[in-house]
Design an enzyme around this catalytic site. Structure first.
Site, mmCIF file in Angstrom:
data_model
loop_
_atom_site.group_PDB
_atom_site.id
_atom_site.type_symbol
_atom_site.label_atom_id
_atom_site.label_comp_id
_atom_site.label_asym_id
_atom_site.label_seq_id
_atom_site.Cartn_x
_atom_site.Cartn_y
_atom_site.Cartn_z
ATOM 1 N N ARG A 36 0.825 -1.212 0.000
ATOM 2 C CA ARG A 36 0.000 0.000 0.000
ATOM 3 C C ARG A 36 0.858 1.261 0.000
ATOM 4 O O ARG A 36 0.462 2.286 -0.553
ATOM 5 C CB ARG A 36 -0.941 0.001 1.211
ATOM 6 C CG ARG A 36 -2.090 -0.966 0.992
ATOM 7 C CD ARG A 36 -3.061 -0.949 2.131
ATOM 8 N NE ARG A 36 -4.318 -1.543 1.735
ATOM 9 C CZ ARG A 36 -5.229 -1.992 2.576
ATOM 10 N NH1 ARG A 36 -5.033 -1.914 3.869
ATOM 11 N NH2 ARG A 36 -6.346 -2.519 2.138
ATOM 12 N N LYS A 210 -18.043 -16.771 2.612
ATOM 13 C CA LYS A 210 -19.462 -16.531 2.898
ATOM 14 C C LYS A 210 -20.253 -15.983 1.726
ATOM 15 O O LYS A 210 -19.831 -15.033 1.070
ATOM 16 C CB LYS A 210 -19.564 -15.511 4.017
ATOM 17 C CG LYS A 210 -19.263 -16.092 5.390
ATOM 18 C CD LYS A 210 -19.433 -14.976 6.320
ATOM 19 C CE LYS A 210 -19.615 -15.178 7.734
ATOM 20 N NZ LYS A 210 -19.579 -13.845 8.361
ATOM 21 N N GLY A 360 -8.121 -7.860 -0.706
ATOM 22 C CA GLY A 360 -8.298 -8.876 0.326
ATOM 23 C C GLY A 360 -7.598 -10.174 -0.024
ATOM 24 O O GLY A 360 -6.489 -10.185 -0.555
ATOM 25 N N GLY A 383 -12.877 -4.166 1.051
ATOM 26 C CA GLY A 383 -14.262 -3.735 1.289
ATOM 27 C C GLY A 383 -14.712 -2.720 0.251
ATOM 28 O O GLY A 383 -15.831 -2.787 -0.271
HETATM 29 P P1 AMP Z 1 -13.322 -14.263 2.237
HETATM 30 O O1 AMP Z 1 -12.674 -13.462 3.310
HETATM 31 O O2 AMP Z 1 -14.803 -14.314 2.310
HETATM 32 O O3 AMP Z 1 -12.806 -13.913 0.861
HETATM 33 O O4 AMP Z 1 -12.924 -15.759 2.511
HETATM 34 C C1 AMP Z 1 -11.603 -16.195 2.450
HETATM 35 C C2 AMP Z 1 -11.453 -17.386 3.327
HETATM 36 O O5 AMP Z 1 -12.352 -18.389 2.902
HETATM 37 C C3 AMP Z 1 -10.074 -17.979 3.268
HETATM 38 O O6 AMP Z 1 -9.509 -17.875 4.543
HETATM 39 C C4 AMP Z 1 -10.307 -19.416 2.880
HETATM 40 O O7 AMP Z 1 -9.539 -20.314 3.625
HETATM 41 C C5 AMP Z 1 -11.772 -19.624 3.192
HETATM 42 N N1 AMP Z 1 -12.361 -20.692 2.369
HETATM 43 C C6 AMP Z 1 -12.447 -20.722 1.045
HETATM 44 N N2 AMP Z 1 -13.022 -21.867 0.632
HETATM 45 C C7 AMP Z 1 -13.298 -22.575 1.740
HETATM 46 C C8 AMP Z 1 -13.905 -23.838 1.972
HETATM 47 N N3 AMP Z 1 -14.305 -24.600 0.968
HETATM 48 N N4 AMP Z 1 -14.061 -24.234 3.241
HETATM 49 C C9 AMP Z 1 -13.624 -23.450 4.264
HETATM 50 N N5 AMP Z 1 -13.051 -22.266 4.109
HETATM 51 C C10 AMP Z 1 -12.885 -21.831 2.861
#
Ligand code: AMP
Length: 403
Positions: A36, A210, A360, A383
């Site tokens: 950054r 999520k 991210g 974000g």
């Molecule tokens: P996000 O912050 O929503 O982009 O999510 C990223 C996180 O999702 C990372 O830490 C990954 O390890 C987790 N992740 C991705 N796919 C899976 C999965 N199939 N099961 C559990 N965690 C996951």
């Protein structure tokens, strides 16, 4: 409406307040990743080389008590910036008061000054979170220190804080210019073109943990995208909505109806995994295997499988615009990183396509996997880039003057 850019403004002999995003990981005074800081340099250099006095503001972390101040001082960032630029950067250990004002008075054209973390204003006062809740008096005070305001902090553009929206409002009220820096300009151009004017075929790839974090993006991009590829933990709620068995995989029951609705709305635009790398535990030490589309009861899906990789790559091969946000699996564990790696590699190889990674985790993944150089644009804001892709008006951008 096009926004005023730093190069549209006369900066010579001017005190140029510049909001940058120096919210970098720091432990014990050591900066973990200086991306950054590096990303802010073109605008700082431009103003300094054109005879402006550069007065930098940034937040760092969250301040809840006086103890946090020791760990969240911007002093190490000033040192790092000075090293990276090969030029002295004066650090002022406060962001309001006599010491800051005298240091600004002493600046010569081309000098660079960084004031202390703007969020130090979030405690020890009557207003409460003066910076984060945008105390107008704080915005007015900071605006009074400069002749021009340049906002180059895309990473905080989705928040209305005193150091972005507050200063902008006060500057405009005083008829002083508010311009975007080069980084902000680049972010608006790439993300804006993708959302408003994509060259087709336009493919959106979403992953991560999520569904709830990405609903707005899916809804906004369904009508605009040719394909929406969904992998990672969020895919399992969609697979469950289609009636598949997902075992112990990540699942958001309260989003099941919404997933059904989105699948219906998107028709065959939504592309889901057809196989998985599964294990009984969320651990790199667990035995793992490839399953078909249905996952046995005591297993969880931790990465997309080889057929899914093939399917996703086939949808990407002729893409002309790709936006990617979120890993395809639990990529921090090497046994479950292949899906994310292969998608990253495919993006890197696409000919004549504009490839964009939202900030991210997917930005970190592209870097860890060594494909970052081959991506057209990696957003510096997690974000903020998500909210931009949702089609929202970001207050930090909205408050920049129009041309
Ligand atoms: P996000 O912050 O929503 O982009 O999510 C990223 C996180 O999702 C990372 O830490 C990954 O390890 C987790 N992740 C991705 N796919 C899976 C999965 N199939 N099961 C559990 N965690 C996951």
């Amino acid at each position: 409406m096009a926004k005023l850019i730093v190069s549209d403004v006369d900066v010579k002999d001017k005190k140029v307040l510049m909001r940058v995003d120096f919210n970098v990981p720091i432990k014990g005074g050591v900066i973990g990743n200086d991306n950054r800081i590096v990303a802010a340099i073109p605008t700082i250099k431009y103003v300094s080389e054109n005879g402006g006095k550069v007065i930098l503001l940034s937040h760092l972390g969250r301040i809840k008590s006086d103890d946090d101040k020791k760990e969240l001082t911007l002093a190490p960032v000033a040192k790092k910036l000075s090293e990276l630029m090969g030029k002295e950067v004066v650090f002022v250990p406060e962001n309001e008061g006599k010491e800051l004002e005298s240091a600004i008075d002493a600046m010569k054209d081309g000098d660079i000054l960084l004031m202390e973390n703007t969020r130090f204003q979030d405690i020890d006062n009557d207003f409460g979170k003066r910076e984060s809740k945008n105390d107008p008096k704080l915005g007015e005070y900071w605006a009074s220190l400069g002749d021009v305001f340049v906002n180059d902090a895309f990473g905080t553009a989705h928040r209305a804080h005193a150091s972005n929206v507050g200063i902008s409002t006060a500057m405009k009220a005083a008829n002083k210019p508010v311009a975007a820096g080069y980084l902000m300009e680049k972010e608006i151009k790439f993300l804006g073109d993708a959302v408003d004017n994509p060259v087709h075929p336009f493919v959106t790839i979403l992953g991560g943990a999520k569904v709830s974090d990405k609903i707005g993006v899916i809804e906004n991009l369904i009508p605009k995208s040719d394909h929406i590829i969904i992998g990672g933990g969020m895919a399992y709620t969609f697979l469950a909505a289609q009636g598949h068995k997902i075992g112990k995989s990540l699942f958001e029951e309260d989003k099941l109806d919404l997933a059904k609705e989105l699948l219906q709305k998107a028709g065959d635009k939504i592309v889901l995994p057809v196989d998985h790398v599964i294990a009984k535990e969320f651990s790199n030490d667990a035995d793992f295997e490839v399953s078909g589309i249905d996952i046995p009861d005591d297993y969880m899906g931790l990465d997309i499988g080889p057929k899914s990789i093939e399917l996703f790559v086939s949808k990407l091969n002729d893409a002309k615009t790709v936006v990617w946000n979120g890993p395809m699996g639990a990529f921090e564990m090497s046994n479950f990183a292949k899906g994310t790696l292969e998608i990253g590699k495919t993006l890197g190889k696409l000919q004549g396509a504009t490839t964009i990674i939202g900030g991210g985790d997917s930005a970190a993944a592209a870097q860890d996997l060594g494909v970052a150089d081959q991506i057209t644009h990696i957003s510096t804001g997690g974000g903020a880039s998500l909210e931009y892709l949702e089609g929202k008006v970001l207050p930090g951008i909205d408050s920049i003057s129009d041309k």
